[in-house]
Design a protein around this motif. Structure first.
Motif, PDB file in Angstrom:
ATOM      1  N   THR A  41       0.834  -1.211   0.000  1.00  0.00           N
ATOM      2  CA  THR A  41       0.000   0.000   0.000  1.00  0.00           C
ATOM      3  C   THR A  41       0.863   1.253   0.000  1.00  0.00           C
ATOM      4  O   THR A  41       0.587   2.217  -0.727  1.00  0.00           O
ATOM      5  CB  THR A  41      -0.922  -0.008   1.232  1.00  0.00           C
ATOM      6  OG1 THR A  41      -1.663  -1.224   1.261  1.00  0.00           O
ATOM      7  CG2 THR A  41      -1.887   1.166   1.186  1.00  0.00           C
ATOM      8  N   LEU A  90       3.819   1.516  -1.181  1.00  0.00           N
ATOM      9  CA  LEU A  90       4.439   1.630  -2.499  1.00  0.00           C
ATOM     10  C   LEU A  90       3.496   2.284  -3.502  1.00  0.00           C
ATOM     11  O   LEU A  90       3.913   3.133  -4.296  1.00  0.00           O
ATOM     12  CB  LEU A  90       4.859   0.249  -2.998  1.00  0.00           C
ATOM     13  CG  LEU A  90       5.598   0.254  -4.346  1.00  0.00           C
ATOM     14  CD1 LEU A  90       7.028   0.718  -4.157  1.00  0.00           C
ATOM     15  CD2 LEU A  90       5.584  -1.111  -4.997  1.00  0.00           C
ATOM     16  N   VAL A  91       2.206   1.918  -3.478  1.00  0.00           N
ATOM     17  CA  VAL A  91       1.242   2.512  -4.403  1.00  0.00           C
ATOM     18  C   VAL A  91       1.154   4.025  -4.186  1.00  0.00           C
ATOM     19  O   VAL A  91       1.167   4.813  -5.142  1.00  0.00           O
ATOM     20  CB  VAL A  91      -0.145   1.860  -4.233  1.00  0.00           C
ATOM     21  CG1 VAL A  91      -1.189   2.612  -5.054  1.00  0.00           C
ATOM     22  CG2 VAL A  91      -0.107   0.400  -4.659  1.00  0.00           C
ATOM     23  N   MET A 146       4.265   5.720  -5.339  1.00  0.00           N
ATOM     24  CA  MET A 146       4.311   5.737  -6.799  1.00  0.00           C
ATOM     25  C   MET A 146       3.478   6.897  -7.340  1.00  0.00           C
ATOM     26  O   MET A 146       3.903   7.627  -8.239  1.00  0.00           O
ATOM     27  CB  MET A 146       3.796   4.409  -7.351  1.00  0.00           C
ATOM     28  CG  MET A 146       4.349   4.057  -8.720  1.00  0.00           C
ATOM     29  SD  MET A 146       6.108   3.695  -8.642  1.00  0.00           S
ATOM     30  CE  MET A 146       6.080   2.109  -7.824  1.00  0.00           C
ATOM     31  N   GLY A 147       2.268   7.078  -6.780  1.00  0.00           N
ATOM     32  CA  GLY A 147       1.435   8.200  -7.219  1.00  0.00           C
ATOM     33  C   GLY A 147       2.095   9.530  -6.948  1.00  0.00           C
ATOM     34  O   GLY A 147       2.093  10.427  -7.802  1.00  0.00           O
ATOM     35  N   ALA A 200       1.735   9.866   1.212  1.00  0.00           N
ATOM     36  CA  ALA A 200       2.712   8.814   0.965  1.00  0.00           C
ATOM     37  C   ALA A 200       3.774   8.793   2.058  1.00  0.00           C
ATOM     38  O   ALA A 200       4.201   7.721   2.511  1.00  0.00           O
ATOM     39  CB  ALA A 200       3.364   9.011  -0.398  1.00  0.00           C
ATOM     40  N   GLY A 249       2.984  -4.469  -4.442  1.00  0.00           N
ATOM     41  CA  GLY A 249       2.747  -3.045  -4.696  1.00  0.00           C
ATOM     42  C   GLY A 249       2.986  -2.666  -6.139  1.00  0.00           C
ATOM     43  O   GLY A 249       2.261  -1.852  -6.717  1.00  0.00           O
ATOM     44  N   MET A 250       4.006  -3.257  -6.758  1.00  0.00           N
ATOM     45  CA  MET A 250       4.272  -3.016  -8.178  1.00  0.00           C
ATOM     46  C   MET A 250       3.094  -3.459  -9.032  1.00  0.00           C
ATOM     47  O   MET A 250       2.631  -2.731  -9.926  1.00  0.00           O
ATOM     48  CB  MET A 250       5.532  -3.775  -8.611  1.00  0.00           C
ATOM     49  CG  MET A 250       6.822  -3.170  -8.125  1.00  0.00           C
ATOM     50  SD  MET A 250       7.304  -1.758  -9.141  1.00  0.00           S
ATOM     51  CE  MET A 250       8.985  -1.512  -8.570  1.00  0.00           C
ATOM     52  N   SER A 258       0.269  -1.083  -8.532  1.00  0.00           N
ATOM     53  CA  SER A 258       0.556   0.233  -9.119  1.00  0.00           C
ATOM     54  C   SER A 258       0.362   0.240 -10.621  1.00  0.00           C
ATOM     55  O   SER A 258      -0.087   1.241 -11.195  1.00  0.00           O
ATOM     56  CB  SER A 258       1.988   0.659  -8.780  1.00  0.00           C
ATOM     57  OG  SER A 258       2.144   0.826  -7.396  1.00  0.00           O
ATOM     58  N   THR A 274      -2.200   3.326 -11.028  1.00  0.00           N
ATOM     59  CA  THR A 274      -1.650   4.592 -11.514  1.00  0.00           C
ATOM     60  C   THR A 274      -2.221   4.991 -12.869  1.00  0.00           C
ATOM     61  O   THR A 274      -2.144   6.162 -13.254  1.00  0.00           O
ATOM     62  CB  THR A 274      -0.116   4.525 -11.608  1.00  0.00           C
ATOM     63  OG1 THR A 274       0.261   3.391 -12.399  1.00  0.00           O
ATOM     64  CG2 THR A 274       0.505   4.422 -10.235  1.00  0.00           C
ATOM     65  N   THR A 314       3.102   4.148 -16.068  1.00  0.00           N
ATOM     66  CA  THR A 314       3.970   3.001 -15.760  1.00  0.00           C
ATOM     67  C   THR A 314       5.438   3.360 -15.968  1.00  0.00           C
ATOM     68  O   THR A 314       6.234   2.508 -16.368  1.00  0.00           O
ATOM     69  CB  THR A 314       3.584   1.795 -16.635  1.00  0.00           C
ATOM     70  OG1 THR A 314       3.644   2.187 -18.025  1.00  0.00           O
ATOM     71  CG2 THR A 314       2.173   1.318 -16.324  1.00  0.00           C
ATOM     72  N   PHE A 329       9.092   3.905 -11.059  1.00  0.00           N
ATOM     73  CA  PHE A 329       8.858   2.633 -10.385  1.00  0.00           C
ATOM     74  C   PHE A 329      10.137   2.140  -9.712  1.00  0.00           C
ATOM     75  O   PHE A 329      10.124   1.688  -8.555  1.00  0.00           O
ATOM     76  CB  PHE A 329       8.351   1.597 -11.394  1.00  0.00           C
ATOM     77  CG  PHE A 329       6.865   1.585 -11.560  1.00  0.00           C
ATOM     78  CD1 PHE A 329       6.134   0.433 -11.341  1.00  0.00           C
ATOM     79  CD2 PHE A 329       6.183   2.736 -11.920  1.00  0.00           C
ATOM     80  CE1 PHE A 329       4.745   0.426 -11.482  1.00  0.00           C
ATOM     81  CE2 PHE A 329       4.811   2.745 -12.076  1.00  0.00           C
ATOM     82  CZ  PHE A 329       4.088   1.580 -11.854  1.00  0.00           C
TER      83      PHE A 329
END
Length: 798
Positions: free
Chosen positions: A410, A412-413, A416-417, A680, A738-739, A742, A746, A759, A764
């Protein structure tokens, strides 16, 4: 108490930010408009060959209102600044030109007097005005006898017929709350009654009972076809654009706010997982307690109810503290909200937000309390009484590991955003807008009211004097008058055809270009490059051949294989201009969206060569642009002081730096980036605490094992490697999960990104490495403690 405090604070953070963001979503997106039957309200605009949401000409609007069969009422409005005179220093106030049924359609009741009557919006009607409650109290002292008194706006006198409440608020991008309202017919613009001249008017309509927007669109298509048949020269290709008013108000803010709501939901998930892990760890010491309860006859359901009751009480305690944090956070959000975000004034804690918080507390309490409740209800009675709370089973340890994997995935998501938004913002700030916004100030200039009806040449002379006086102020490098379009702020268009080509059959068959009306030093003031030919000069006067300068996009589009210099642009049978230069393209529509617009060609015309009939409008308000040697915050004050010393009647107002204009176009993205980054960061902190807590607990549970290993010859480095390997396993699993998440989530941010794919491999990789490093550090602390275990003490403890 220590356990309860940590759990409540963790939940308060998660619930508090969810409540704060939901209060914004509720105020902007969910709360109904404060008007009767708001679902019947529709934003109106003209659809044109180059625009889906173009302004409406006043004659077309009157025909729309008269000929349609699906609207119970239609109204027209245009935001307008007015120079208020006679109440201290002259100042610019916001206002609106409206049609007569604007207030009655929205059911706005005046505090005093009346609103406009049918027919009072026609040209030639008596000069009357409505003022807002705010203006009434601030400038007229709340005078109860205000009706019939005069108000001086730019030298014109209007009789006040009513006071409208300050709570009146219609926050659509094309509408804004004003301090004064005039009927449309009071606008002294000679193009007002010209069909085809939009002049910045946008409309709002109320559907009849039982009429859908699809039926209204079909009805307006018929009206538009009839107008095209009656007025082919001006209405060919003109249609009506109908948009539900809530959709028109929220625009692109809708996707940003839902992304933020999802983001804080992830933070709450991490908070719940942390508290669940705390409860799982705490339940170790309660195994004997619950074993005794079961031995005395408690059924599994009774144990589950007790644990869920405790967890829900913790959730409500966190929710109460979270509400206090949300109230503070909402105030901070209102300060940070971009001005373009509509309905920000309706954001706050209300019944719907309280209900949302209560629901979150219940769901959260059950969610994080379920895992330990189910585990404790299945406790083996005999084993628990024997071990007296010695350790968790392997299954329970695996549950905690799964929770940590969820936390890492979570976090990581969210990271990433935030990373994608950060890369978008960096990319946008590197975009060349086509001009240099630094050290440039813009403001408005209004000549004395007596000049409104002066000879056009006298107005031109007065404007030249104003610019010369400003240019002579120390520290000013260049200055220019501006009218028409201004980059990233407002637009104005010019219809034309190229001389030598067939004359178009109607105005809608003519070509379009953005029109900037400026002075000779405009290029120097704005930092726009000259590519070919020359720019406008002082010799381009009202007595010389009219000159035009076009941008490179104009030249590419209309003269792809020839030199545009010397070519003539026809505006009518009698008006034309000769192209004398080509300049660089300016991103009029935004740093990120200019390339996607159909209308990009730009032309520059001399303000001094405008038709005589236009000069009266310019006298009442024209823009001024100055480039200074330094970024002095007192520049505008110095300029105004210089004019005051000269006893000038010229009014200078509404200063704004061009840097601020550029920054305002990125306000929503910046707002989203800051909040996503904050969420985040909080998620990363909570996830790190969760990793540390679980590993610290597992190390404590393995004290005997570690002691035996070290007694049998294991080195401290072996112990460190053992614990880090355990932590690294679920870190890698969390990053992998998470990857995968994402890659899907994303993509929902695609419309918010610029210059980077949802992506993006660089983002990433960078986020995965950063998260892995932080997580490994969280693992290292309990692993380092495990290295220090004394095998003799560990074995004696067992």
């Amino acid at each position: 108490p220590g356990f309860a405090a940590v759990a409540i604070l963790t939940l308060a953070l998660g619930i508090g930010i969810n409540t704060a963001v939901f209060s914004v979503v509720n105020g902007v997106l969910l709360k109904p408009l404060p008007y009767p039957h708001p679902e019947q309200l529709v934003a109106l605009a003209e659809s044109k060959p180059n625009f889906d949401f173009g302004s409406i000409s006043f004659p077309n609007f009157r025909d729309w209102r008269k000929d349609n069969h699906t609207f119970s009422a239609m109204a027209l409005t245009r935001s307008q600044g007015f120079l208020l005179i006679g109440h201290g220093d002259s100042e610019l106030i916001s206002g609106d030109l409206v049609s007569s049924d604007f207030f009655s359609m929205l059911n706005i009741k005046p505090l005093l007097g009346r609103t406009f009557l049918p027919g009072e919006d026609e040209v030639g009607a008596p000069p009357i005005a409505l003022i807002s409650e705010t203006l009434w109290k601030e400038k007229f002292g709340g005078d109860p006898n205000i009706l019939g008194k005069a108000i001086n706006l730019g030298g014109d006198i209007y009789s006040i017929v009513g006071v409208v409440p300050k709570t009146f608020d219609l926050l659509i991008p094309s509408f804004r709350t004003g301090l004064v309202y005039l009927p449309i017919g009071q606008w002294t613009n000679n193009l007002l009654l010209k069909r085809g001249a939009g002049l910045g008017f946008h409309g709002i309509g109320r559907l009849k009972d039982g009429v859908s927007i699809e039926q209204a669109r079909a009805d307006m298509e018929t009206v538009s076809r009839n107008l095209t048949a009656a007025y082919p020269d001006t209405d060919t290709g003109i249609g009506a654009n109908l948009t539900p008013i809530k959709q028109a108000m929220t625009g692109e803010s809708r996707s940003i706010l839902w992304v933020l709501q999802a983001a804080v939901g992830f933070v709450l998930l991490i908070a719940c997982v942390n508290v669940a892990n705390l409860l799982l760890a705490r339940s170790t010491s309660r195994q004997r307690e619950f074993a005794v309860r079961v031995a005395l006859g408690a059924r599994p359901g009774r144990v589950i109810r007790q644990l869920l009751t405790e967890s829900v009480l913790l959730a409500f305690a966190g929710g109460m503290l979270g509400l206090a944090l949300a109230k503070w956070g909402t105030k901070a959000a209102l300060t940070a909200l971009p001005r373009a975000l509509s309905r920000a004034g309706e954001v706050g804690i209300d019944g719907r937000v309280l209900a949302f918080t209560a629901m979150v507390c219940v769901v959260v309490g059950i969610a994080f309390g379920m895992a330990p409740a189910l585990k404790m209800s299945s406790t083996n009675l005999l084993e628990s009484l024997k071990n007296a709370g010695r350790a968790f089973s392997g299954v329970r340890m695996s549950v905690q590991r799964v929770f940590v994997v969820i936390e890492i995935a979570t976090a990581l998501v969210l990271l990433m955003g935030a990373g994608l938004m950060l890369r978008s913002m960096v990319g946008l700030w590197k975009v060349n807008p086509g001009f240099d916004p630094h050290r440039v100030l813009t403001f408005n200039v209004s000549l004395p009211p007596s000049m409104n009806n002066a000879d056009p040449d006298a107005i031109r002379s007065a404007l030249r004097d104003v610019q010369q006086n400003i240019s002579s102020i120390p520290g000013i490098e260049a200055s220019s008058l501006t009218w028409g379009a201004f980059p990233l702020a407002y637009d104005d268009e010019e219809l034309f055809w190229i001389e030598g080509h067939p004359k178009p059959a109607s105005s809608n068959d003519m070509s379009w270009a953005l029109k900037y009306v400026v002075s000779p030093d405009y290029l120097k003031a704005m930092g726009i490059p000259l590519l070919r030919g020359r720019f406008l000069t002082q010799q381009d006067s009202s007595h010389s051949l009219r000159a035009a300068v076009v941008d490179e996009e104009f030249a590419r589009k209309f003269f792809p294989n020839e030199d545009p210099l010397g070519k003539r642009l026809r505006f009518s049978d009698t008006e034309f201009a000769e192209i004398v230069g080509v300049v660089g393209h300016v991103k009029q529509w935004g740093l990120d969206s200019d390339a996607t617009q159909a209308l990009r060609a730009e032309m520059y015309l001399s303000l001094m060569q405008l038709p005589d009939g236009t000069m009266g409008q310019i006298a009442s308000g024209v823009g001024m642009l100055v480039r200074s040697e330094t970024n002095s915050p007192s520049l505008f004050a110095d300029i105004r002081a210089a004019f005051n010393r000269a006893n000038s009647d010229v009014a200078l107002y509404a200063p704004q730096t061009v840097d601020q204009i550029v920054s305002s176009t990125l306000a929503e993205r910046r707002f989203a980036m800051i909040l996503l980054g904050a969420f985040a960061g909080l998620a990363l902190l909570l996830a790190s605490i969760g990793i540390y807590g679980v590993l610290a607990y597992l190390v404590g549970q393995r004290t005997q094992e570690i002691g035996i290993r070290m007694a049998l010859g294991a080195r401290r480095l072996d112990v460190l490697r053992l614990i880090l390997a355990d932590g690294t396993t679920f870190i890698l699993l969390g990053i992998a999960a998470g990857m995968a998440a994402s890659f899907g989530l994303t993509r929902l941010m695609r419309s918010m990104l610029y210059g980077v794919k949802p992506t993006d491999p660089i983002t990433f990789a960078a986020v995965a490495v950063a998260l892995g490093a932080v997580a490994l550090f969280a693992c290292y602390l309990p692993a380092y403690r495990a290295m220090k275990v004394n095998p003799i003490v560990a074995l004696r403890y067992e």
